[in-house]
Design a protein around this motif. Structure first.
Motif, PDB file in Angstrom:
ATOM      1  N   PHE A 135      44.721 -20.196  33.257  1.00 20.34           N
ATOM      2  CA  PHE A 135      45.900 -20.234  32.405  1.00 20.34           C
ATOM      3  C   PHE A 135      46.173 -21.540  30.717  1.00 20.34           C
ATOM      4  O   PHE A 135      46.518 -21.470  29.448  1.00 20.34           O
ATOM      5  CB  PHE A 135      47.117 -20.316  32.231  1.00 20.34           C
ATOM      6  N   PHE A 136      45.347 -23.093  31.771  1.00 22.68           N
ATOM      7  CA  PHE A 136      44.680 -23.397  30.525  1.00 22.68           C
ATOM      8  C   PHE A 136      43.769 -23.793  29.821  1.00 22.68           C
ATOM      9  O   PHE A 136      43.575 -24.959  29.553  1.00 22.68           O
ATOM     10  CB  PHE A 136      45.167 -24.833  31.359  1.00 22.68           C
ATOM     11  N   GLU A 137      42.637 -22.996  29.981  1.00 21.84           N
ATOM     12  CA  GLU A 137      41.224 -22.516  29.156  1.00 21.84           C
ATOM     13  C   GLU A 137      41.209 -23.509  27.977  1.00 21.84           C
ATOM     14  O   GLU A 137      40.395 -23.637  27.849  1.00 21.84           O
ATOM     15  CB  GLU A 137      40.830 -20.979  29.483  1.00 21.84           C
ATOM     16  N   PHE A 138      42.775 -22.629  27.312  1.00 20.13           N
ATOM     17  CA  PHE A 138      42.386 -22.835  25.758  1.00 20.13           C
ATOM     18  C   PHE A 138      42.725 -23.902  25.501  1.00 20.13           C
ATOM     19  O   PHE A 138      44.077 -23.871  24.022  1.00 20.13           O
ATOM     20  CB  PHE A 138      42.636 -21.727  25.007  1.00 20.13           C
ATOM     21  N   SER A 139      43.632 -24.626  26.753  1.00 19.00           N
ATOM     22  CA  SER A 139      44.622 -26.126  25.462  1.00 19.00           C
ATOM     23  C   SER A 139      44.036 -26.892  25.392  1.00 19.00           C
ATOM     24  O   SER A 139      42.827 -27.338  25.604  1.00 19.00           O
ATOM     25  CB  SER A 139      45.459 -26.499  27.353  1.00 19.00           C
ATOM     26  N   ASP A 181      34.183 -26.900  19.104  1.00 17.70           N
ATOM     27  CA  ASP A 181      35.176 -25.709  19.663  1.00 17.70           C
ATOM     28  C   ASP A 181      33.722 -25.431  20.924  1.00 17.70           C
ATOM     29  O   ASP A 181      33.869 -23.729  20.582  1.00 17.70           O
ATOM     30  CB  ASP A 181      35.087 -24.626  18.860  1.00 17.70           C
ATOM     31  N   ARG A 182      33.844 -25.571  21.936  1.00 18.35           N
ATOM     32  CA  ARG A 182      33.135 -25.349  23.067  1.00 18.35           C
ATOM     33  C   ARG A 182      34.067 -25.909  24.276  1.00 18.35           C
ATOM     34  O   ARG A 182      33.386 -26.420  25.440  1.00 18.35           O
ATOM     35  CB  ARG A 182      32.291 -25.552  23.509  1.00 18.35           C
ATOM     36  N   THR A 183      35.469 -25.879  24.306  1.00 17.75           N
ATOM     37  CA  THR A 183      36.428 -26.754  25.542  1.00 17.75           C
ATOM     38  C   THR A 183      36.383 -25.839  27.196  1.00 17.75           C
ATOM     39  O   THR A 183      36.354 -26.370  27.609  1.00 17.75           O
ATOM     40  CB  THR A 183      37.686 -26.600  24.857  1.00 17.75           C
ATOM     41  N   LYS A 184      36.448 -24.410  26.535  1.00 16.66           N
ATOM     42  CA  LYS A 184      36.049 -24.381  27.665  1.00 16.66           C
ATOM     43  C   LYS A 184      34.608 -24.554  28.231  1.00 16.66           C
ATOM     44  O   LYS A 184      34.920 -24.444  29.618  1.00 16.66           O
ATOM     45  CB  LYS A 184      36.593 -22.421  27.981  1.00 16.66           C
ATOM     46  N   GLY A 234      43.815 -28.900  38.314  1.00 21.39           N
ATOM     47  CA  GLY A 234      44.549 -30.114  39.054  1.00 21.39           C
ATOM     48  C   GLY A 234      45.587 -29.191  38.048  1.00 21.39           C
ATOM     49  O   GLY A 234      46.910 -28.851  38.815  1.00 21.39           O
ATOM     50  N   TYR A 235      45.591 -28.636  37.139  1.00 23.29           N
ATOM     51  CA  TYR A 235      46.565 -28.040  36.068  1.00 23.29           C
ATOM     52  C   TYR A 235      47.546 -27.033  37.253  1.00 23.29           C
ATOM     53  O   TYR A 235      48.794 -26.872  37.230  1.00 23.29           O
ATOM     54  CB  TYR A 235      46.563 -28.410  34.898  1.00 23.29           C
ATOM     55  N   MET A 236      46.140 -26.283  37.437  1.00 20.25           N
ATOM     56  CA  MET A 236      46.231 -24.920  38.146  1.00 20.25           C
ATOM     57  C   MET A 236      47.752 -25.665  39.700  1.00 20.25           C
ATOM     58  O   MET A 236      48.363 -24.634  39.301  1.00 20.25           O
ATOM     59  CB  MET A 236      45.350 -24.136  37.786  1.00 20.25           C
ATOM     60  N   ILE A 237      46.337 -26.031  40.050  1.00 17.35           N
ATOM     61  CA  ILE A 237      46.913 -26.287  41.660  1.00 17.35           C
ATOM     62  C   ILE A 237      48.900 -27.428  41.444  1.00 17.35           C
ATOM     63  O   ILE A 237      49.924 -26.276  42.007  1.00 17.35           O
ATOM     64  CB  ILE A 237      46.436 -27.514  42.389  1.00 17.35           C
ATOM     65  N   SER A 238      48.396 -27.268  40.389  1.00 13.88           N
ATOM     66  CA  SER A 238      50.229 -28.486  40.419  1.00 13.88           C
ATOM     67  C   SER A 238      51.341 -27.395  39.890  1.00 13.88           C
ATOM     68  O   SER A 238      52.484 -27.110  40.524  1.00 13.88           O
ATOM     69  CB  SER A 238      50.162 -29.580  38.945  1.00 13.88           C
TER      70      SER A 238
END
Length: 432
Positions: free
Chosen positions: A350-354, A366-369, A380-384
């Motif tokens: 869910f946070f891929e494009f944050s 523009d290669r944050t992914k 860490g964000y997904m587990i939280s």
């Protein structure tokens, strides 16, 4: 056969092909430039007849190709010595000769066993079935069984770590290390990845992401013949410049020492031990990459005594174990939870494009992914997001979620006697 008639003798060696023309009756002397010490130490061979010449050459050829303890030591020395990889086989043999002579029988023992095992496998390969790559079916089965055993041991260790933290009432404070690597290319003839970028972070349920470590890596050169593959991989993923123009740390030995020191800092402070392995977590797809890149960095150091000090575990199975344990603690059935459910959470990402969670370079191109820093933070964000709600832990920006993301639940203090049911949407697991 007439006297004085010449006939060709073809002798193959690991260094070069020697063609010899021997007279039928006149004896000759043959000197062979070979990488084996047995050839260098032995005197030139005298052949009296054509049959003796041919038979002796064939016997010598078979003996030279037979695995021996000294060559096993040479191969091991070249693999774990940063100077040895730049030497040819003959140069490595000359360098290792004095070392081998000074070794005791006890020190030579492992190499003698390795040579013996190689001889046994060679004999078995002549009678056993082979696959299309020339590997025996039995060897493939042994490797498969070893992989299954290693996977089961990893899962048992993860359960033991979570259970120990739960029993000591410190599950919320238990720290986990997440690690990710980008690589330039993979060797064609082995499981060797050339590292390009490294990131790691410390995570706990209560504190979220407490610290992170990130660096780019310049190995100095691309694996010979792999430049085209490296260019294609970089263009379609992280877009990092290739060596020798790569960015980041060039001293890989120091980089490995600094990384190991950072990873083991928290554990050393807790128990005062410095010799236990460091456990890091990554996705199943990246496990072989992370293992190989750590080995690559360790080989560039002055010593390989810490080469096996880092153990790489599956973060998806850690997520599953944490989720089921937390649901047990709050009295919610967890029968619906399995590895496929938790894996789907990671695939959604869910946070891929944050924005604001990747390094400056990948934000710019523009290669944050594909940024490793972004990867470990997103894990860490997904587990939280999916577990903290079950424990009524408020999500803090930058620690549990990106700064611009608002969580989907609120923590309201209330009567502790109120029962929890499995239909609540506050914990982020409803619908599974």
């Amino acid at each position: 056969m007439k006297t004085g008639q010449l006939f060709p003798l073809v002798f193959t060696c690991t260094r070069r092909l020697v063609h010899a023309h021997a007279a039928a009756c006149a004896p000759i002397w043959l000197s062979v430039d070979c990488c084996h010490t047995c050839c260098a130490a032995s005197a030139p061979t005298v052949f009296s007849t054509p049959l003796a010449r041919a038979g002796t050459l064939l016997t010598l050829h078979m003996a030279q190709n037979k695995p021996n303890a000294f060559m096993a030591f040479v191969a091991d020395w070249r693999a774990f010595n940063r100077f040895g990889r730049g030497l040819s086989t003959s140069e490595a043999v000359a360098k290792c000769g004095p070392i081998w002579e000074g070794m005791s029988d006890r020190e030579r023992g492992p190499y003698k066993s390795k040579a013996k095992d190689s001889n046994v496998l060679e004999r078995e390969s002549k009678t056993e079935r082979l696959n299309c790559l020339g590997v025996t079916i039995s060897k493939m089965q042994v490797e498969k069984n070893e992989a299954i055993d290693a996977d089961l041991q990893m899962k048992r260790n993860i359960k033991r770590i979570v259970l120990k933290a739960t029993n000591s009432m410190k599950l919320e404070e238990e720290e986990f290390l997440f690690v990710s690597f980008n690589y330039f290319t993979k060797a064609l003839n082995g499981d060797v990845y050339q590292p390009a970028e490294l990131s790691a972070c410390r995570f706990s349920l209560k504190g979220g992401i407490s610290s992170n470590y990130s660096t780019m890596i310049n190995p100095g050169h691309i694996i010979f013949g792999q430049t085209s593959d490296a260019q294609d991989h970089s263009r379609t993923t992280h877009k990092l410049p290739l060596p020798p123009n790569a960015m980041g740390e060039k001293n890989l030995g120091n980089l490995y020492s600094d990384t190991l020191k950072w990873l083991s800092a928290s554990n050393d402070e807790e128990d005062g031990q410095h010799d236990h392995p460091v456990i890091v977590y990554t996705t199943p797809e990246l496990m072989p990459v992370v293992k190989s890149c750590f080995r690559y960095l360790a080989c560039e150091g002055d010593t390989d005594k810490h080469a096996e000090k880092i153990m790489v575990y599956d973060i998806c199975y850690l997520f599953l174990t944490l989720k089921k344990t937390v649901l047990d603690l709050v009295g919610v059935p967890n029968d619906h939870m399995n590895i496929h459910v938790t894996n789907s959470f990671f695939r959604r990402d869910f946070f891929e494009f944050s924005s604001g969670i990747a390094c400056d370079y990948h934000e710019k191109v523009d290669r944050t992914k594909y940024c490793t820093k972004s990867m470990v933070l997103r894990w860490g964000y997904m587990i939280s997001l999916y577990i903290c709600g079950d424990l009524a832990i408020p999500l803090q920006p930058r620690k549990h979620v990106p700064i611009e993301v608002k969580h989907s639940y609120t923590v309201t203090p209330g009567d502790s006697s109120l029962a929890l049911d499995g239909t609540s949407t506050d914990s982020g697991y409803s619908g599974y």
